[in-house]
Design a protein around this motif. Structure first.
Motif, PDB file in Angstrom:
ATOM      1  N   ILE A  21       0.863  -1.174   0.000  1.00 24.34           N
ATOM      2  CA  ILE A  21       0.000   0.000   0.000  1.00 24.34           C
ATOM      3  C   ILE A  21       0.901   1.227   0.000  1.00 24.34           C
ATOM      4  N   THR A  22       0.748   2.078  -1.007  1.00 24.50           N
ATOM      5  CA  THR A  22       1.551   3.291  -1.126  1.00 24.50           C
ATOM      6  C   THR A  22       0.621   4.493  -1.132  1.00 24.50           C
ATOM      7  N   ALA A  23       0.989   5.525  -0.380  1.00 23.40           N
ATOM      8  CA  ALA A  23       0.153   6.715  -0.301  1.00 23.40           C
ATOM      9  C   ALA A  23       1.002   7.959  -0.446  1.00 23.40           C
ATOM     10  N   SER A  52      -4.920  -1.132   8.809  1.00 24.80           N
ATOM     11  CA  SER A  52      -4.911   0.317   8.727  1.00 24.80           C
ATOM     12  C   SER A  52      -3.481   0.827   8.596  1.00 24.80           C
ATOM     13  N   LEU A  53      -3.269   1.752   7.662  1.00 26.54           N
ATOM     14  CA  LEU A  53      -2.015   2.484   7.515  1.00 26.54           C
ATOM     15  C   LEU A  53      -2.297   3.913   7.984  1.00 26.54           C
ATOM     16  N   TYR A  54      -1.501   4.418   8.943  1.00 29.28           N
ATOM     17  CA  TYR A  54      -1.820   5.697   9.562  1.00 29.28           C
ATOM     18  C   TYR A  54      -0.561   6.331  10.132  1.00 29.28           C
ATOM     19  N   LEU A  55      -0.696   7.529  10.632  1.00 30.23           N
ATOM     20  CA  LEU A  55       0.385   8.182  11.379  1.00 30.23           C
ATOM     21  C   LEU A  55      -0.030   8.237  12.836  1.00 30.23           C
ATOM     22  N   SER A  72       8.331  14.649   8.601  1.00 31.24           N
ATOM     23  CA  SER A  72       8.399  16.102   8.598  1.00 31.24           C
ATOM     24  C   SER A  72       7.265  16.696   7.759  1.00 31.24           C
ATOM     25  N   PRO A  73       6.914  17.952   8.001  1.00 31.18           N
ATOM     26  CA  PRO A  73       5.879  18.593   7.186  1.00 31.18           C
ATOM     27  C   PRO A  73       6.249  18.590   5.715  1.00 31.18           C
ATOM     28  N   GLY A  74       5.216  18.564   4.852  1.00 29.27           N
ATOM     29  CA  GLY A  74       5.446  18.579   3.415  1.00 29.27           C
ATOM     30  C   GLY A  74       4.904  17.352   2.718  1.00 29.27           C
ATOM     31  N   ASP A  75       5.284  17.186   1.458  1.00 29.31           N
ATOM     32  CA  ASP A  75       4.820  16.082   0.626  1.00 29.31           C
ATOM     33  C   ASP A  75       5.701  14.860   0.841  1.00 29.31           C
ATOM     34  N   HIS A  76       5.037  13.688   1.020  1.00 28.78           N
ATOM     35  CA  HIS A  76       5.793  12.456   1.241  1.00 28.78           C
ATOM     36  C   HIS A  76       5.021  11.262   0.661  1.00 28.78           C
ATOM     37  N   GLN A  77       5.784  10.208   0.401  1.00 33.02           N
ATOM     38  CA  GLN A  77       5.178   8.914   0.116  1.00 33.02           C
ATOM     39  C   GLN A  77       5.394   8.002   1.313  1.00 33.02           C
ATOM     40  N   VAL A  78       4.296   7.417   1.784  1.00 34.80           N
ATOM     41  CA  VAL A  78       4.353   6.421   2.855  1.00 34.80           C
ATOM     42  C   VAL A  78       3.945   5.091   2.242  1.00 34.80           C
ATOM     43  N   ARG A  79       4.706   4.070   2.521  1.00 36.08           N
ATOM     44  CA  ARG A  79       4.447   2.765   1.895  1.00 36.08           C
ATOM     45  C   ARG A  79       4.600   1.654   2.926  1.00 36.08           C
ATOM     46  N   MET A  80       3.719   0.663   2.836  1.00 36.93           N
ATOM     47  CA  MET A  80       3.917  -0.552   3.609  1.00 36.93           C
ATOM     48  C   MET A  80       3.931  -1.726   2.639  1.00 36.93           C
ATOM     49  N   GLU A  81       4.769  -2.694   2.934  1.00 34.08           N
ATOM     50  CA  GLU A  81       4.847  -3.906   2.123  1.00 34.08           C
ATOM     51  C   GLU A  81       4.640  -5.113   3.020  1.00 34.08           C
ATOM     52  N   PHE A  82       3.835  -6.059   2.518  1.00 32.26           N
ATOM     53  CA  PHE A  82       3.569  -7.289   3.253  1.00 32.26           C
ATOM     54  C   PHE A  82       4.040  -8.451   2.397  1.00 32.26           C
ATOM     55  N   ASP A 125     -11.515  10.546  16.226  1.00 29.14           N
ATOM     56  CA  ASP A 125     -10.241  11.201  15.955  1.00 29.14           C
ATOM     57  C   ASP A 125      -9.403  10.424  14.938  1.00 29.14           C
ATOM     58  N   SER A 126     -10.096   9.720  14.032  1.00 27.88           N
ATOM     59  CA  SER A 126      -9.351   8.920  13.051  1.00 27.88           C
ATOM     60  C   SER A 126      -8.954   9.722  11.819  1.00 27.88           C
ATOM     61  N   ALA A 127      -9.587  10.867  11.564  1.00 28.32           N
ATOM     62  CA  ALA A 127      -9.342  11.606  10.327  1.00 28.32           C
ATOM     63  C   ALA A 127      -7.903  12.092  10.252  1.00 28.32           C
ATOM     64  N   PHE A 128      -7.321  11.997   9.063  1.00 26.36           N
ATOM     65  CA  PHE A 128      -5.943  12.442   8.855  1.00 26.36           C
ATOM     66  C   PHE A 128      -5.881  13.962   8.961  1.00 26.36           C
ATOM     67  N   THR A 129      -4.888  14.442   9.693  1.00 22.87           N
ATOM     68  CA  THR A 129      -4.806  15.879   9.946  1.00 22.87           C
ATOM     69  C   THR A 129      -4.277  16.651   8.748  1.00 22.87           C
ATOM     70  N   GLY A 130      -3.633  15.956   7.822  1.00 15.33           N
ATOM     71  CA  GLY A 130      -3.144  16.617   6.609  1.00 15.33           C
ATOM     72  C   GLY A 130      -4.022  16.299   5.428  1.00 15.33           C
ATOM     73  N   ARG A 131      -3.392  15.914   4.333  1.00 16.50           N
ATOM     74  CA  ARG A 131      -4.132  15.602   3.109  1.00 16.50           C
ATOM     75  C   ARG A 131      -3.593  14.307   2.522  1.00 16.50           C
ATOM     76  N   VAL A 132      -4.496  13.432   2.138  1.00 15.12           N
ATOM     77  CA  VAL A 132      -4.115  12.219   1.423  1.00 15.12           C
ATOM     78  C   VAL A 132      -4.440  12.456  -0.050  1.00 15.12           C
ATOM     79  N   ARG A 133      -3.405  12.530  -0.881  1.00 17.80           N
ATOM     80  CA  ARG A 133      -3.635  12.786  -2.310  1.00 17.80           C
ATOM     81  C   ARG A 133      -4.134  11.525  -3.013  1.00 17.80           C
ATOM     82  N   TRP A 134      -3.446  10.423  -2.783  1.00 18.35           N
ATOM     83  CA  TRP A 134      -3.869   9.165  -3.406  1.00 18.35           C
ATOM     84  C   TRP A 134      -3.289   7.984  -2.639  1.00 18.35           C
ATOM     85  N   VAL A 135      -3.907   6.836  -2.843  1.00 18.23           N
ATOM     86  CA  VAL A 135      -3.455   5.576  -2.253  1.00 18.23           C
ATOM     87  C   VAL A 135      -3.494   4.523  -3.350  1.00 18.23           C
ATOM     88  N   GLN A 136      -2.409   3.792  -3.475  1.00 21.85           N
ATOM     89  CA  GLN A 136      -2.370   2.707  -4.467  1.00 21.85           C
ATOM     90  C   GLN A 136      -2.148   1.374  -3.752  1.00 21.85           C
TER      91      GLN A 136
END
Length: 788
Positions: free
Chosen positions: A626-628, A652-655, A681-691, A750-761
């Motif tokens: 899962i990549t976001a 669930s994938l979260y911060l 850190s603040p800004g644009d990032h890709q977060v990924r989990m692999e199983f 309080d589950s809503a992401f505090t930033g923005r999720v652009r996309w999830v693949q």
């Protein structure tokens, strides 16, 4: 609109052009136009309320001699009629489709539940356009229409937020308003609700007193009051279908505690007590026999002593659940009386869409999803005993033991799914309509079926069954009006013949005789099915109320006559080909039904939510990633990036505290969490989990790796996974986690992401392999284009 029925055979009623003199000046004395008259049904057409309880057997309600107090059913019956030979189809979706169309369930594509639809016409889950639903017919004749509660008639590939909504109640189902859930069951404390076709969330938590049955009743009361306040001359058709008393059996503890100790002597003794009450009430004849308990269902005395307190608690919870449901039906009835429309409302209170459910295994279960995934062995006596006080609460997803289901179908053989015997299909039904008939507190014993309700409603409303709806010629109704029996206990039978079939459990009723054969057992998914021609048929005579004395050996010719008749009816109504496949029919490719998701990758975008498991690529029993792409705010990131399932199974994938985190929830038994080493850190990032799946069978474990912008951020391991499904109603959400939370690291509010999720693949199998652990814009474009 005229109060005659001419012109109503074609719906919508064609507009007639104005004929006669047309003047030049509206002030001309010869200018004359009739006033506009809103569409209304014929004068005298009553309001109609249909209440359909879920998974409730003939022997449950006190109105029909059962041990569970249902004062609303008793109150309506004392001022109306009890029907003690009324029948359903033995399963949820088929009964509902039959009720709403007035046709036999295979003829309208619903040979099973929607989740196991095949491409065969009788099993496709697609209602043909030649069978317009009752609600549509009534709406096009001037009724206001609304549905509240459960809808389990939507093909599974049409349950996503993109529809199409043709089979949804307020899409093409004929209801102007819908408030409820789509599917077979829902968590009563955290339901997946739709207002029309728009997903909405409960307005409070279970701790604040939320329960879906109360909520849907509130909405039904508000709708009826508003309808009568604004359109007092327009009748309504309201269909109320609680998720109760289907599992999970959820009810506030004060209701289940009413029955403390009531079932300590077990299901066999309970059947005897219920039989005696049923005879006292006159809902079965004095000479009716109590059928023998099938050998497949254990005796109470044979159950382990240390399990019996748990078993008794299961039944206490179910009893409280049914009484709680009846109480809220009573609130709606009181509201109708309060606005002075109850006496002119035809009320059908159908106490069960099939017999009681035997899908809870011989021992019952604390979390039915464990059983549905084939892992029932995890729920040991010790496991359930330790959780005895949590049954029925938000902590549980419970179901009761098979023995209780059988007792709830007293005095008949078998249970839900077993359409061959009355335990699966005979449901006590109450009809109330003071302005329509004078009989009060009487019993009617004519043979009836759920397909008769539509014909009855049209009959008493003075409306014809339409021959054309939206330009399509309609198939005839298969039901017949019950209205002649309203005023006359000895009115003729309106039905001589009725077939039954479910999971190849099949039967035929003809002029009092029944020929039946049981082919499968509801809770047994592993025993190989016998050949159809090897099934053993039984024969019961017209004077055998409970199907207790098999006459097949004495009357072989009669048996053969009825077997042939079953085949004739089966051909007529699309029952053939018979289909006893179980696991195969859950596989869309083998079953031949459409699927939304194809390939090995799926791209989701921020804000998407309420996506059923049928709307998401399957990650079970395989490697996946899962990549976001997210935007972390200056104040730091927290909350869910993407979650599938809920507290009783999911991931669930979260911060968490700014760090990347992944939680795998195994049936609510174990939450495996993997955390990143540092906040993002603040800004644009890709977060990924692999199983990385271990392989070697279903439900195995695997390694988990977390990455941020392609760099390793944490790792861990899951020892076991969910093999088949996370939930019957929980969904996938991007940027939040609706209903119950997958992880204890966050709550529902309080589950809503505090930033923005652009996309999830989401990638599976080979597509999940990515050496740089990043997805470039070019890769995203290629995947998106490949899915067009």
């Amino acid at each position: 609109m005229s109060d005659v029925t001419e012109g109503r055979h074609v719906l919508p009623i064609p507009d007639q052009p104005r004929t006669g003199l047309f003047t030049y000046d509206a002030k001309d004395p010869d200018t004359s136009f009739p006033p506009i008259e809103p569409l209304r049904p014929p004068a005298g057409a009553p309001n109609v309320l249909i209440v359909l309880i879920d998974d409730c057997g003939f022997g449950a309600s006190s109105a029909f001699g059962g041990p569970i107090a249902t004062p609303t059913a008793e109150r309506l019956a004392s001022n109306g009629l009890k029907y003690n030979r009324f029948h359903t189809t033995a399963l949820c979706s088929p009964t509902r489709q039959a009720l709403l169309t007035g046709r036999n369930h295979h003829a309208v594509g619903m040979g099973g539940i929607t989740e196991i639809a095949t491409s065969a016409p009788g099993y496709s889950s697609i209602r043909p356009n030649t069978a317009a639903p009752l609600a549509e017919t009534l709406k096009l004749n001037g009724y206001s229409t609304a549905q509240f509660g459960k809808c389990h008639e939507v093909p599974v590939w049409e349950t996503s937020p993109m529809g199409p909504f043709d089979a949804w109640p307020s899409g093409g189902g004929g209801f102007e308003h819908f408030y409820g859930f789509i599917g077979g069951e829902t968590n009563q404390y955290a339901p997946a609700i739709y207002d029309g076709t728009v997903p909405v969330e409960p307005d409070r938590t279970p701790e604040e007193g939320y329960h879906f049955t109360e909520d849907m009743t509130d909405h039904a009361i508000d709708w009826v009051r508003q309808q009568k306040a604004l359109m007092p001359d327009k009748p309504f058709f309201v269909y109320v279908a609680p998720g109760a008393t289907h599992a999970p059996h959820h009810v506030p503890i004060e209701w289940s505690d009413k029955y403390k100790g009531a079932f300590d002597d077990g299901w066999d003794a309970l059947r005897e007590r219920t039989l005696a009450r049923q005879k006292e009430l006159g809902v079965i004849p004095p000479d009716a026999e109590l059928t023998a308990r099938p050998v497949e269902i254990p005796a109470w005395d044979d159950m382990p002593d240390d399990l019996k307190p748990v078993l008794a608690r299961q039944m206490e919870v179910y009893a409280g659940f049914l009484e709680h449901t009846d109480h809220h039906v009573g609130r709606l009835i009181d509201a109708l009386a309060d606005i002075d429309v109850l006496d002119d409302t035809l009320v059908y209170y159908v106490i069960g869409d099939n017999g009681a459910s035997a899908e809870g295994t011989p021992n019952g279960c604390f979390n039915e999803l464990i059983v549905l995934n084939g892992a029932g062995g995890l729920e040991t006596v010790e496991f359930m005993s330790a959780r005895i006080d949590d049954f029925g609460t938000p902590k549980a997803y419970n179901h009761y033991a098979v023995g209780w289901a059988h007792a709830m179908d007293t005095p008949y053989q078998w249970t839900k799914q077993v359409a061959s015997h009355w335990g699966g299909t005979r449901n006590g039904t109450v009809v109330h309509w003071p302005n329509g008939f004078e009989a009060k507190g009487e019993v009617r014993s004519q043979f009836g079926h759920v397909i008769d309700i539509a014909a009855t409603v049209l009959d008493v409303a003075g409306l014809p069954h339409p021959t054309f709806v939206d330009g399509v010629q309609q198939m005839p109704l298969h039901g017949a009006s019950m209205a002649p029996s309203f005023g006359h206990a000895d009115s003729p039978e309106w039905r001589e013949t009725q077939y039954f079939e479910m999971f190849v459990n099949r039967g035929i009723y003809h002029k009092g005789w029944t020929a039946v054969t049981r082919h499968s057992t509801p809770w047994d998914m592993t025993t190989p099915m016998p050949a159809f021609d090897d099934d053993v048929w039984e024969l019961y005579g017209p004077d055998d109320w409970t199907q207790s004395i098999d006459l097949s050996a004495r009357e072989p010719e009669k048996l053969h006559e009825l077997q042939r008749l079953f085949l004739i009816e089966a051909v007529k109504y699309n029952v053939l080909p018979l289909d006893d496949r179980r696991a195969e029919r859950f596989n869309a490719d083998l079953a031949g039904r459409p699927t939304l998701i194809h390939g090995t990758s799926q791209l989701l975008f921020g804000g998407m939510g309420r996506l059923s498991e049928n709307s998401i690529v399957t990650t079970k029993n395989k490697s996946f990633a899962i990549t976001a792409e997210i935007v972390v705010p200056e104040t730091g990131g927290n909350g869910v990036i993407v979650a599938q399932g809920g507290a009783f199974g999911g991931m669930s994938l979260y911060l968490h505290e700014g760090k990347p985190a992944f939680c795998y929830n195994l049936f609510g038994l174990q939450q495996t969490r993997v955390y990143g080493e540092a906040p993002i850190s603040p800004g644009d990032h890709q977060v990924r989990m692999e199983f990385g799946y271990d392989g070697g069978g279903l439900g195995k474990g695997g390694g988990i790796s977390l990455f941020v912008d392609g760099q390793p951020a944490g790792s861990g391991r899951v020892d076991a996974t969910v093999p088949m499904l996370f939930s019957g109603d929980e969904t996938t959400d991007v940027g939040s986690d609706s209903a119950t939370p997958v992880s204890d690291d966050y709550g529902t509010k309080d589950s809503a992401f505090t930033g923005r999720v652009r996309w999830v693949q989401i990638d599976i199998d080979e597509a999940a392999e990515d050496l740089d652990h990043l997805i470039t814009p070019e890769e995203r474009l290629r995947i998106a284009m490949a899915r067009q």
